[in-house]
Write a protein that holds these residues in place. Structure first.
Motif, PDB file in Angstrom:
ATOM      1  N   LEU A 183       8.426  -4.887  -1.297  1.00 36.64           N
ATOM      2  CA  LEU A 183       7.990  -5.255   0.046  1.00 36.64           C
ATOM      3  C   LEU A 183       6.516  -4.897   0.181  1.00 36.64           C
ATOM      4  N   THR A 185       3.214  -4.072   2.097  1.00 32.87           N
ATOM      5  CA  THR A 185       2.765  -3.490   3.346  1.00 32.87           C
ATOM      6  C   THR A 185       1.342  -3.962   3.601  1.00 32.87           C
ATOM      7  N   THR A 189      -4.189  -4.776  10.007  1.00 33.74           N
ATOM      8  CA  THR A 189      -3.653  -5.732  10.972  1.00 33.74           C
ATOM      9  C   THR A 189      -4.758  -6.459  11.722  1.00 33.74           C
TER      10      THR A 189
END
Length: 192
Positions: A183, A185, A189
């Motif tokens: 996964l 990360t 953002t």
């Protein structure tokens, strides 16, 4: 390549690449029949041929001509049950060096060292490479051959064992795992 022992053979024309004084010959084989002095793999079939791997009864051996005689590895007996059994693959390796004596291996295990004087194998002959045939006595060999390799160096025992393990039991030689899911990360953002 499957040879029926009746009239199947394969011949590779002579070229300078086959004139080797240091040599390792390796191949996989399944035996069907044996007759007379049959060549499994060899150059020329008569006297003073550069080299050949032969059967004599239930024995197999490497024979190389040095001009003043034959340098022969010890024959090893594979047994009539092996020769008649065409379901089992055997890895055969034969090596010869002009500084050493012939060596014979089966399934990665050394079976012995020749007892003949060392010397350079006869080179620069016009002998073809014959598979499953001996032109000395016009005999054919019932055999299946695969992965025939002729090297211009004497391969080490470690090399031959690795080659055997790699081809004999691929699942035991290496393992392939299932894919992993990682996964990710996000690093940031922020929007540009």
């Amino acid at each position: 390549m499957v040879f029926d022992g009746i009239n199947d053979t394969q011949t590779v024309a002579d070229n300078g690449l086959l004139d080797l004084s240091n040599i390792t010959i390796s191949f996989w084989s399944k035996f069907k029949t044996v007759g007379g002095l049959s060549n499994l793999v060899g150059r020329g079939g008569g006297g003073n041929s550069p080299w050949k791997i032969r059967t004599a009864g239930t024995s197999i051996y490497f024979q190389g001509s040095t001009g003043s005689g034959y340098a022969t590895s010890p024959s090893f007996v594979v047994g009539q049950d092996v020769i008649a059994n065409d379901t089992t693959w055997y890895k055969l390796d034969f090596s010869y060096s002009d500084l050493d004596r012939g060596r014979t291996y089966i399934n990665g295990l050394e079976k012995g060292t020749g007892n003949q004087p060392v010397g350079k194998l006869i080179l620069n002959r016009d002998d073809p490479l014959d598979l499953a045939y001996s032109n000395a006595d016009n005999s054919y060999m019932g055999i299946t051959l695969d992965e025939i390799r002729i090297s211009s160096v004497v391969r080490t025992l470690s090399w031959l064992i690795t080659e055997y393990n790699n081809q004999n039991d691929r699942s035991g030689f290496f393992t392939i795992n299932s894919n992993e899911t990682i996964l990710a990360t996000p690093i940031s953002t922020e929007k540009p």
